[in-house]
Design an enzyme around this catalytic site. Structure first.
Site, mmCIF file in Angstrom:
data_model
loop_
_atom_site.group_PDB
_atom_site.id
_atom_site.type_symbol
_atom_site.label_atom_id
_atom_site.label_comp_id
_atom_site.label_asym_id
_atom_site.label_seq_id
_atom_site.Cartn_x
_atom_site.Cartn_y
_atom_site.Cartn_z
ATOM 1 C CD GLN A 11 -2.690 1.189 2.692
ATOM 2 O OE1 GLN A 11 -3.755 1.510 2.600
ATOM 3 N NE2 GLN A 11 -2.067 0.603 3.754
ATOM 4 C CG LEU A 37 12.284 -7.341 5.059
ATOM 5 C CD1 LEU A 37 11.535 -6.429 6.060
ATOM 6 C CD2 LEU A 37 13.337 -6.591 4.710
ATOM 7 C CB ALA A 60 6.366 -4.110 8.578
ATOM 8 C CB THR A 101 3.457 1.508 14.050
ATOM 9 O OG1 THR A 101 2.197 1.309 14.571
ATOM 10 C CG2 THR A 101 4.276 0.249 15.125
ATOM 11 C CG ASP A 102 -0.193 4.382 15.409
ATOM 12 O OD1 ASP A 102 0.079 3.470 14.562
ATOM 13 O OD2 ASP A 102 -1.542 4.649 15.526
ATOM 14 C CE1 TYR A 125 3.157 -3.537 13.103
ATOM 15 C CE2 TYR A 125 1.625 -2.353 14.257
ATOM 16 C CZ TYR A 125 2.452 -2.571 13.106
ATOM 17 O OH TYR A 125 2.607 -1.388 11.965
ATOM 18 C CE LYS A 129 6.686 -1.614 12.081
ATOM 19 N NZ LYS A 129 7.415 -2.022 10.706
HETATM 20 N N1 LIG Z 1 -1.401 -0.008 7.300
HETATM 21 C C1 LIG Z 1 -1.695 0.653 8.281
HETATM 22 O O1 LIG Z 1 -2.525 1.154 8.781
HETATM 23 C C2 LIG Z 1 -0.206 1.298 9.230
HETATM 24 C C3 LIG Z 1 -0.107 1.995 10.247
HETATM 25 C C4 LIG Z 1 0.984 2.264 10.835
HETATM 26 C C5 LIG Z 1 2.287 1.751 10.336
HETATM 27 N N2 LIG Z 1 2.286 1.047 9.337
HETATM 28 C C6 LIG Z 1 3.425 0.629 8.965
HETATM 29 O O2 LIG Z 1 3.689 0.958 7.415
HETATM 30 C C7 LIG Z 1 4.302 -0.046 6.714
HETATM 31 C C8 LIG Z 1 3.623 -0.164 5.510
HETATM 32 O O3 LIG Z 1 2.366 -0.638 5.675
HETATM 33 P P1 LIG Z 1 1.433 -1.235 4.272
HETATM 34 O O4 LIG Z 1 0.024 -0.884 4.629
HETATM 35 O O5 LIG Z 1 2.040 -0.455 3.065
HETATM 36 O O6 LIG Z 1 1.892 -2.771 4.217
HETATM 37 P P2 LIG Z 1 1.286 -4.056 3.083
HETATM 38 O O7 LIG Z 1 0.539 -3.354 1.893
HETATM 39 O O8 LIG Z 1 0.898 -5.003 3.802
HETATM 40 O O9 LIG Z 1 2.708 -3.873 2.379
HETATM 41 C C9 LIG Z 1 3.668 -4.630 3.120
HETATM 42 C C10 LIG Z 1 5.023 -5.182 2.098
HETATM 43 O O10 LIG Z 1 6.038 -5.844 2.880
HETATM 44 C C11 LIG Z 1 6.112 -7.154 1.969
HETATM 45 N N3 LIG Z 1 6.798 -8.085 3.364
HETATM 46 C C12 LIG Z 1 6.130 -8.759 4.249
HETATM 47 N N4 LIG Z 1 7.064 -9.468 4.945
HETATM 48 C C13 LIG Z 1 8.003 -9.387 4.206
HETATM 49 C C14 LIG Z 1 9.515 -10.148 4.445
HETATM 50 N N5 LIG Z 1 9.537 -10.970 5.534
HETATM 51 N N6 LIG Z 1 10.520 -9.794 3.508
HETATM 52 C C15 LIG Z 1 10.122 -8.924 2.471
HETATM 53 N N7 LIG Z 1 9.209 -8.389 2.434
HETATM 54 C C16 LIG Z 1 7.873 -8.663 3.127
HETATM 55 C C17 LIG Z 1 4.799 -7.702 1.779
HETATM 56 O O11 LIG Z 1 5.028 -8.702 0.700
HETATM 57 P P3 LIG Z 1 4.145 -9.935 0.629
HETATM 58 O O12 LIG Z 1 2.495 -9.358 0.746
HETATM 59 O O13 LIG Z 1 4.329 -10.334 -0.810
HETATM 60 O O14 LIG Z 1 4.544 -10.506 1.714
HETATM 61 C C18 LIG Z 1 4.227 -6.304 1.088
HETATM 62 O O15 LIG Z 1 4.869 -5.985 -0.030
HETATM 63 C C19 LIG Z 1 4.642 -1.346 7.684
HETATM 64 O O16 LIG Z 1 6.050 -1.106 8.133
HETATM 65 C C20 LIG Z 1 3.660 -1.064 8.434
HETATM 66 O O17 LIG Z 1 4.024 -1.525 10.133
HETATM 67 C C21 LIG Z 1 1.190 0.877 8.667
#
Ligand SMILES: NC(=O)c1ccc[n+]([C@@H]2O[C@H](COP(=O)([O-])OP(=O)(O)OC[C@H]3O[C@@H](n4cnc5c(N)ncnc54)[C@H](OP(=O)(O)O)[C@@H]3O)[C@@H](O)[C@H]2O)c1
Length: 294
Positions: A11, A37, A60, A101-102, A125, A129
Site C-alpha cells: 500500500q 528481510l 513488515a 508505527t504509532d 506487533y 516494531k
Molecule cells: N497500514 C497501516 O495502517 C499502518 C499503520 C502504521 C504503520 N504501518 C507500517 O507501514 C508499513 C507499510 O504498511 P502497508 O500498509 O504498506 O503494508 P502492506 O501493503 O501489507 O505491504 C507490506 C509489504 O511488505 C512485504 N513483506 C512482508 N513480509 C516481508 C518479508 N519478510 N520480507 C520482505 N518483504 C516482506 C509484503 O509482501 P507480501 O505481501 O508479498 O508478503 C508487502 O509488499 C509497515 O511497516 C507497517 O508496519 C502501517
C-alpha cells in the site's frame, strides 16, 4: 539519486516508488519475491546488487492479530529483519529510511505523543516494531525511523488483504445505509501519498533520527467516517458504536495520536491536515471512476 524501495508492491510502497520517481530519482522496486528481510544473506545480496544510496523499508509483518498468533515470525520479520537491514545498509554506506508505527505507545497519554515519550507497546506487533526501531537506530547512524498511523491509499494493504477504512465505510454506506463507528478511539488518518512525499523530501536532508510522521490533526474513527461521508456526499445514517460493540481480539492503544515535533523542529514537516489528504484521495477516486465509465 539511486533509491531502493522494499515492499514496493504494498500500500505505502507503491506511493513511495511514485514519489521518488516524480522527484527524478532512479528507483529499484523490491518485492518479497526479491528480498527476504529475515535473512541477512538475502538482504545483503539484494541491496548490494542495487547499490542504492537510500533504502526505504516499508515491509513488515503488521497484521496485529497475525503477529499475536505468530510471535516468532513477527520477531523474525520486524526485529531480525530491521537488524539485517540496518547492518547491510551500514556496510554499504547507505541511508536507511525505516517505517514504524504509532502502536509502540500504550495510548494512555491523552494528548499527542512526541518522539521523546516513553514507548510502551500493548501487543506483539508494537513490541516487535519497537525492537526493530532500536536496532536501526543503534546500528546505522544514517537512519530515519518514521512512526506513522492509520494509513489509506490507492493500493490495497497486502497484509490486511482488503479495503482500507475509507473504502470500507463507503461500501458499508452503499450496502446498508446505516453505519456504526466507535467514538472512543483516536488517530491521525494519513494518506500514503502524503507520507510518500514526506519520505522523498526527507531523503534530501541529513537530519537523521526518529520522527513522528502523520497527517496534521486528529479525530475519532467516528469523526473520520463522518468526514468521509460528508466529502463523498454519501447519504447514510452514521451512529456511535458502543466501545464494546466491536471487541478487539488484541489490545490496542485507544489514543495513538502523534505530533510531528521532530519534523517541525527541523522545518521538514510536509504534512497537510488529515482532512486535506482525504479530500485529495476521494477526488482522485471520483475521477478514476468517471474515467472508467466514460
Ligand atoms: N497500514 C497501516 O495502517 C499502518 C499503520 C502504521 C504503520 N504501518 C507500517 O507501514 C508499513 C507499510 O504498511 P502497508 O500498509 O504498506 O503494508 P502492506 O501493503 O501489507 O505491504 C507490506 C509489504 O511488505 C512485504 N513483506 C512482508 N513480509 C516481508 C518479508 N519478510 N520480507 C520482505 N518483504 C516482506 C509484503 O509482501 P507480501 O505481501 O508479498 O508478503 C508487502 O509488499 C509497515 O511497516 C507497517 O508496519 C502501517
Amino acid at each position: 539519486m539511486k533509491i531502493a524501495v522494499i515492499g514496493a508492491n504494498g500500500q505505502l510502497g507503491h506511493d513511495v516508488v511514485r514519489a521518488f520517481t516524480d522527484q527524478g530519482d532512479e528507483v529499484c522496486s523490491l518485492t518479497h519475491e526479491d528480498i527476504e528481510l529475515s535473512s541477512l544473506e538475502s538482504v545483503a545480496a539484494c541491496l548490494g546488487a542495487t547499490q542504492a544510496e537510500v533504502v526505504v523499508n516499508t515491509a513488515a509483518m503488521h497484521h496485529v492479530e497475525h503477529c499475536e498468533q505468530q510471535p516468532v515470525m513477527a520477531h523474525e520479520v520486524n526485529v531480525v529483519g530491521a537488524r539485517n537491514l540496518a547492518t547491510a545498509t551500514r556496510d554499504l554506506g547507505s541511508v536507511l529510511i525505516h517505517v514504524s508505527t504509532d502502536y509502540v505507545f500504550d495510548g494512555t497519554k491523552g494528548e499527542p505523543y512526541v518522539e521523546s515519550d516513553e514507548a510502551r507497546p500493548l501487543n506483539v506487533y508494537g513490541r516487535t516494531k519497537l525492537e526493530g526501531e532500536h536496532f536501526v537506530r543503534d546500528i546505522n547512524p544514517k537512519h530515519y525511523v518514521l512512526r506513522t498511523a492509520a494509513l489509506y491509499g490507492n493500493y490495497p494493504c497486502r497484509a490486511k488483504g482488503g479495503q482500507n477504512f475509507v473504502d470500507l465505510m463507503l461500501r458499508l454506506a452503499r450496502e446498508r445505509g446505516r453505519v456504526r463507528v466507535v467514538e472512543s478511539e483516536f488517530t491521525s488518518p494519513t494518506s500514503t501519498a502524503d507520507l510518500a512525499r514526506q519520505i522523498a523530501a526527507l531523503s534530501r536532508s541529513d537530519k537523521y533520527g526518529l520522527y513522528h510522521a502523520t497527517a496534521e490533526g486528529s479525530c475519532s474513527w467516528h469523526a473520520f467516517a463522518g468526514e468521509i461521508f460528508r466529502v463523498a456526499d454519501v447519504p447514510v445514517t452514521l451512529e456511535v458504536a458502543s466501545p464494546n460493540e466491536f471487541p478487539a481480539k488484541v489490545p490496542r492503544p485507544a489514543y495513538s495520536v502523534l505530533e510531528n515535533r521532530g519534523l517541525k523542529s527541523h522545518n521538514l514537516n510536509r504534512f497537510r491536515p488529515w482532512q486535506d489528504g482525504l479530500h485529495t484521495y476521494l477526488s482522485e477516486k471520483k475521477l478514476a471512476v468517471a474515467s472508467q465509465q466514460a
